[in-house]
Design an enzyme around this catalytic site. Sequence first.
Site, PDB file in Angstrom:
ATOM      1  N   HIS A  40     -12.180  -4.596   9.018  1.00 56.32           N
ATOM      2  CA  HIS A  40     -12.404  -4.477   7.475  1.00 56.32           C
ATOM      3  C   HIS A  40     -13.983  -3.902   7.682  1.00 56.32           C
ATOM      4  O   HIS A  40     -14.586  -3.982   6.540  1.00 56.32           O
ATOM      5  CB  HIS A  40     -12.532  -6.053   7.126  1.00 56.32           C
ATOM      6  CG  HIS A  40     -11.498  -6.452   6.446  1.00 56.32           C
ATOM      7  ND1 HIS A  40     -10.272  -6.828   7.380  1.00 56.32           N
ATOM      8  CD2 HIS A  40     -10.957  -6.882   5.445  1.00 56.32           C
ATOM      9  CE1 HIS A  40      -9.386  -7.545   6.493  1.00 56.32           C
ATOM     10  NE2 HIS A  40      -9.776  -7.391   5.490  1.00 56.32           N
ATOM     11  N   GLU A  89       0.823  -1.085  -0.016  1.00 54.02           N
ATOM     12  CA  GLU A  89       0.004   0.010  -0.004  1.00 54.02           C
ATOM     13  C   GLU A  89       0.830   1.317  -0.033  1.00 54.02           C
ATOM     14  O   GLU A  89       0.494   2.238  -0.534  1.00 54.02           O
ATOM     15  CB  GLU A  89      -1.136  -0.133   1.280  1.00 54.02           C
ATOM     16  CG  GLU A  89      -2.320  -0.711   0.835  1.00 54.02           C
ATOM     17  CD  GLU A  89      -1.961  -2.098   1.096  1.00 54.02           C
ATOM     18  OE1 GLU A  89      -0.897  -2.555   1.559  1.00 54.02           O
ATOM     19  OE2 GLU A  89      -2.962  -3.006   0.966  1.00 54.02           O
TER      20      GLU A  89
HETATM   21  C1  LIG Z   1      -2.588  -4.256   4.176  1.00 48.16           C
HETATM   22  C2  LIG Z   1      -3.484  -5.178   3.291  1.00 48.16           C
HETATM   23  N1  LIG Z   1      -3.805  -5.237   2.466  1.00 48.16           N
HETATM   24  C3  LIG Z   1      -4.677  -5.803   1.503  1.00 48.16           C
HETATM   25  C4  LIG Z   1      -5.373  -6.826   2.068  1.00 48.16           C
HETATM   26  C5  LIG Z   1      -6.459  -7.645   1.375  1.00 48.16           C
HETATM   27  N2  LIG Z   1      -6.018  -9.078   1.424  1.00 48.16           N
HETATM   28  C6  LIG Z   1      -6.500  -9.910   2.018  1.00 48.16           C
HETATM   29  S1  LIG Z   1      -6.068 -11.416   1.709  1.00 48.16           S
HETATM   30  C7  LIG Z   1      -4.939 -10.872   0.231  1.00 48.16           C
HETATM   31  C8  LIG Z   1      -3.970 -11.788  -0.448  1.00 48.16           C
HETATM   32  C9  LIG Z   1      -3.030 -12.210   0.517  1.00 48.16           C
HETATM   33  O1  LIG Z   1      -2.229 -13.012  -0.109  1.00 48.16           O
HETATM   34  P1  LIG Z   1      -1.288 -14.242   0.362  1.00 48.16           P
HETATM   35  O2  LIG Z   1      -0.430 -13.477   1.727  1.00 48.16           O
HETATM   36  O3  LIG Z   1      -0.577 -14.711  -0.558  1.00 48.16           O
HETATM   37  O4  LIG Z   1      -2.201 -15.113   1.390  1.00 48.16           O
HETATM   38  P2  LIG Z   1      -3.283 -16.195   1.124  1.00 48.16           P
HETATM   39  O5  LIG Z   1      -4.522 -15.287   0.944  1.00 48.16           O
HETATM   40  O6  LIG Z   1      -2.857 -16.799  -0.308  1.00 48.16           O
HETATM   41  O7  LIG Z   1      -3.188 -17.112   2.129  1.00 48.16           O
HETATM   42  C10 LIG Z   1      -5.188  -9.381   0.277  1.00 48.16           C
HETATM   43  C11 LIG Z   1      -4.538  -8.841  -0.645  1.00 48.16           C
HETATM   44  C12 LIG Z   1      -5.213  -6.907   3.517  1.00 48.16           C
HETATM   45  N3  LIG Z   1      -5.923  -7.561   4.214  1.00 48.16           N
HETATM   46  N4  LIG Z   1      -4.407  -6.081   4.154  1.00 48.16           N
END
Ligand SMILES: Cc1ncc(C[n+]2csc(CCOP(=O)(O)OP(=O)(O)O)c2C)c(N)n1
Lengths: 324, 324, 340, 340
Positions: free
Chosen positions: B129, B60
């Site tokens: 959220h 971000e």
């Molecule tokens: C600071 C922030 N940015 C964006 C999000 C939205 N978000 C939730 S899960 C996710 C993807 C995360 O990917 P990864 O780290 O690969 O974990 P996975 O869900 O695949 O286990 C995103 C972008 C968030 N929760 N917090």
Amino acid sequence: MAQLTYREAVAAGITQEMEHDDRVALIGEDVAGAGGVFKATVGLLEKFGPRRVIDTPISEEAILGAAMGAAMTGMRPIAEIMFSDFLAVCWDFVANEFPKSRYMSNGQLGCPLVVRTGNGAGSRFGAQHSQSVENWAMAIPGLKVVAPSTPADVKGLLAASVRDPDPVIFFEHKSLYAMKGDVPDGIHVDTLGTARVVRPGSDCTILALALMVHRALDAADRLAAEGIDAEVIDVRSLVPLDTQTILGSLVKTGRLYTVEENPRLCGWGAEIASIAADECFYDLDGPIVRITTPHIPLPAADNLEDIVLPTPERIADKVRRSMG
Amino acid sequence: MAQLTYREAVAAGITQEMEHDDRVALIGEDVAGAGGVFKATVGLLEKFGPRRVIDTPISEEAILGAAMGAAMTGMRPIAEIMFSDFLAVCWDFVANEFPKSRYMSNGQLGCPLVVRTGNGAGSRFGAQHSQSVENWAMAIPGLKVVAPSTPADVKGLLAASVRDPDPVIFFEHKSLYAMKGDVPDGIHVDTLGTARVVRPGSDCTILALALMVHRALDAADRLAAEGIDAEVIDVRSLVPLDTQTILGSLVKTGRLYTVEENPRLCGWGAEIASIAADECFYDLDGPIVRITTPHIPLPAADNLEDIVLPTPERIADKVRRSMG
Amino acid sequence: MAKRRASSKEVSNDDIGEANRLELWRLQVEIRHCEQRAYDLFLQNLVKGTSHLSLGQEAIAAGFAAAMEPGDKSFCTYRGHAHTLARGVPMEGVLGELMQRDCGLMRGKGGSMHLTSVEHGVMGSYAIIGAHIPIACGSAWRAQYLGHPDVSVVFFGDGTTNIGAFHEALNYAAVFKLPVVFVCENNLYMEYTPIGQITAVEHPAADRASAYGLESIIIDGNDADEVYRSARAAYDKARAGDGPTLIECKTYRHSGHSRADPGKYRPPGELDAWKKRDPIKIYRQRLLSFGVTESVVQGIDDEALRKVDAATEICKASELPPEDILTTDVYADGGWAWRN
Amino acid sequence: MAKRRASSKEVSNDDIGEANRLELWRLQVEIRHCEQRAYDLFLQNLVKGTSHLSLGQEAIAAGFAAAMEPGDKSFCTYRGHAHTLARGVPMEGVLGELMQRDCGLMRGKGGSMHLTSVEHGVMGSYAIIGAHIPIACGSAWRAQYLGHPDVSVVFFGDGTTNIGAFHEALNYAAVFKLPVVFVCENNLYMEYTPIGQITAVEHPAADRASAYGLESIIIDGNDADEVYRSARAAYDKARAGDGPTLIECKTYRHSGHSRADPGKYRPPGELDAWKKRDPIKIYRQRLLSFGVTESVVQGIDDEALRKVDAATEICKASELPPEDILTTDVYADGGWAWRN
Ligand SMILES: Cc1ncc(C[n+]2csc(CCOP(=O)(O)OP(=O)(O)O)c2C)c(N)n1
Ligand SMILES: Cc1ncc(C[n+]2csc(CCOP(=O)(O)OP(=O)(O)O)c2C)c(N)n1
Ligand SMILES: [Mg+2]
Ligand SMILES: [Mg+2]
């Protein structure tokens, strides 16, 4: 009573609490070897050693995250964020992590920590090192928010903050670090959530915080010379907020003024004004007037900075006009 | 007039501005290939290609920094921060970088960008959220802050935000994405800084924003049945703030209420209440009452979330009692 | 630095032992059935809000948890059901929280993304990417500071390696030699975006290890034995005072990112290829090849399903959370008063 | 990846040429004299607020600026006087801002930490650690997006490599192959703390390069020729569309971190050892060894001092900023109105 500076009172408060409780440790950038960029933690490394007084990398998120993880699991950390402006780089911890974990876990987790930070203007540092951001913290449910105006309050409220079981954001005013004042000897622990009437008066109530308390007192002296007897209240703690003392004074005087260093919009005075306009509407004899820094970023130049914060003249002038 | 959903209006607004100005590009997490987690940017990648609609890493600070650097040097970027709660992880850019560079550079630099973000509760997502953080942005000098309540306003105000030469934080309400409404055909650009009287009335003034506008209207209907004729104003834009419309209404009705989704302390309504209690004190016929979410983190459970935000019942009840 | 991959020889030795293997199996099938149930309940509209399943990633949760000692601390994400269950948290606490019932771990106040059970060492699940990584460092600092023997283990995804807090935490832990283990579950996707598209290196965690003076470790996250061995080594190192370990586990999620995501962004065949490497399938064969009987293997599987069924009934019978908890536990005094 | 160090052979070839060398010399002595004057004015209480000098680090500012084309963009920190001057910004603009006079670059509204001169490509100086690194990426994105040929160059210290924004920006730039050059001035200290004490690797920038798929580059930051060559190579790469470069420049600041910091945290002898490698000393000898006459060398030095003297007079004669600029330029309409 010892005469200490505001900055010495910081070290005195931390010393007292570190002697009282081994779970208390201090982390931050240049807090140990250098004794802090404002010299507020001088001597602590020598006294308590590198286990308890720790220089960190420039990693504000890691600093606050580390403080939280330690607090959750049994420590009582104090973390320094050098300038309160930098709370913005670790705001997620202040706004989303510290204050929500107890609630979200239905009481399983706690977050007993203190974030100390240098707040406020007056050093000609410009827009990114001079802000008063106590209202940012006040807006977040689950935090406690403290801003002392004297060396004695620094020691007593800092001690109370360290002993408090909730996360406390502790705003030290940079322009007060050199201020001297009496500080009680021996163990001194004050009470969070208590405002203090620093000048009793009958004609109007002026609320102020930190540096602004001194300016409000100066303004009150000027007003007294003109026959206006102002009561000045040092709010000291924004959360919990001592509405009893504040509204009690307002009921007595019928007039409310706030003197805020923060830029105007959504400052702490707005909240208190809204409480008063609701709960004490029929006690008010005139408009509630807020005297704040204008809603602008802060300039660096000394002559500009000197006129941008509420000055005693401006405070007195605003009160005089609306009382007149 | 086309019937669009609030989420379709987002895409329509962006489409209009991207067609109008090649300097406009969209960056954010999953905004391109997936069309956004709220499906508010569906079709844009297909229409404008990967040069202008860009999926970013979970970074971000990099997203907002990139938007700012591009804005300063000639682009008109739109950056998405998926949930407004996440503004906390990049708050430094919102609070310390975007809004100060023009001032600090004495007008040499500008920052014409838009940050779109999903704000507000209602999806049972819990405390990290679901927040309404428009008051965080309102507290920062140099920003503009917009929060539309209808599909038409989404398109028109988003377009106005993209064309505005200052940084705009644009709060889309997650619980409104599915709402349908008429949206003007053709180029539609609204005006920032204008509130709208959405229900004229003579007995009291109710201010609301985004999702709360609909609840305030519902409350006004209930009150009307009891003989209380409420004027409801959709504030739309917190900065600039349309105090003419707001205070004009208050002068007419003599009573002011705010309906805020944010937790109570330092909410936008506090600021407006403080303005009214100063400038319109003698026009007020009774207390200024704020109806807000209580000052707590938000619960996840549906039955708890349903009662925690201001409901039409609670709004009507508060108005009824204080008018009675 | 060399990448460490368990060889097939390692897999066939019996350093793990049957009791541990049966435990790893039990944990994996319990998680599998419980996650599948969570999905079914979602389709029945009984799971509220969002939810993020670990179907396909069970071996990681099982392996890291099984290697832990009581008192070790887990820090999870929104994708945390599996890690929570793996620490022994009752299923009705997890499913109840997803269903936002009073029997939920946090009585519905937190929701599926914030599962917490301090008595089981689950020190919270965090929904804002990255934040819990430094928080786990803080827990590890406490252990070091107070002389506690526990290890703090933090789980996160591949996409999470690109956020600032990851970097700060890794450096911080390395500088202070904290007893923390960083576990990256590389399931190839950051929500809907392939991790390779938005990451400068192939291995989002392991290729960053050297930036913190750490060894680059990549393991097969679908093989519970390999996970278990790596976990044990990392915990031993942490407990010995030798500092943090970063482990990248290669894996794949069978379900969508959250809720009803159909996962359309996946190239055709990818899911099928990974399903051939399903950790449950792999481990069932592992047990059989070690001479465990089919009936023992299946018995544990059946028992897991029975447990899920029982938990489901408890949750369905549970009340909604009472309204009076809405304002409790904001502050340590139990209430929410911000004024006197 | 191999570390690149300029060999002494490279230094003695004449790829740079006399005109450029004289320019590098002029920039270095101008910065040196101007920074020394800033310090003197501080002692006379004429510099207000804080200030952060680059005494000892002049070769980096000179080398990177001299290799730039007009239109290239510099992004600086609070320690930005040198980089601002190196782009040709008049000294009275810089000193005037430090003295918070009306002749200052931003008429005193920004202060010493925020020097900005857009007409010279100085796109601001940023005082919150790390923020300007992604901002520079944004400027580079604009160049790529609009097809502009310019490069964005961002300067930061060793301590800055431990903040999250550094990590996010490096990955972002690498993923999108942005025309940006990251310059780490490793002066061995993060304020008062030795960088090695709070960083997990020896070379805070270069040892992280591989985490972003970048080459590890460490150069002698006290040798303007080596800096100039490295800069040119990085700019060429950026302009060719081959993406970002990260360069770690080893250097040392002769003065304290800011204002009157006496630098007592330094081990005895360290400053003296580095003063032997003073970039001004090195470059004076370099010019002489290339056959430039002492009088030409000294003449440029003298001229620099004359310029500083003249600028000082202008600043001393300049008024305080007028009060009416206090509320200008908050918004693009020139004013600060937040309401109608
Ligand atoms: C600071 C922030 N940015 C964006 C999000 C939205 N978000 C939730 S899960 C996710 C993807 C995360 O990917 P990864 O780290 O690969 O974990 P996975 O869900 O695949 O286990 C995103 C972008 C968030 N929760 N917090
Ligand atoms: C986010 C943030 N944290 C802390 C500071 C305070 N601070 C200013 S300069 C500095 C040290 C920076 O060290 P380095 O990156 O090595 O740069 P140098 O000053 O040596 O040029 C610190 C900690 C800051 N300005 N911003
Ligand atoms: Mg993933
Ligand atoms: Mg340095």
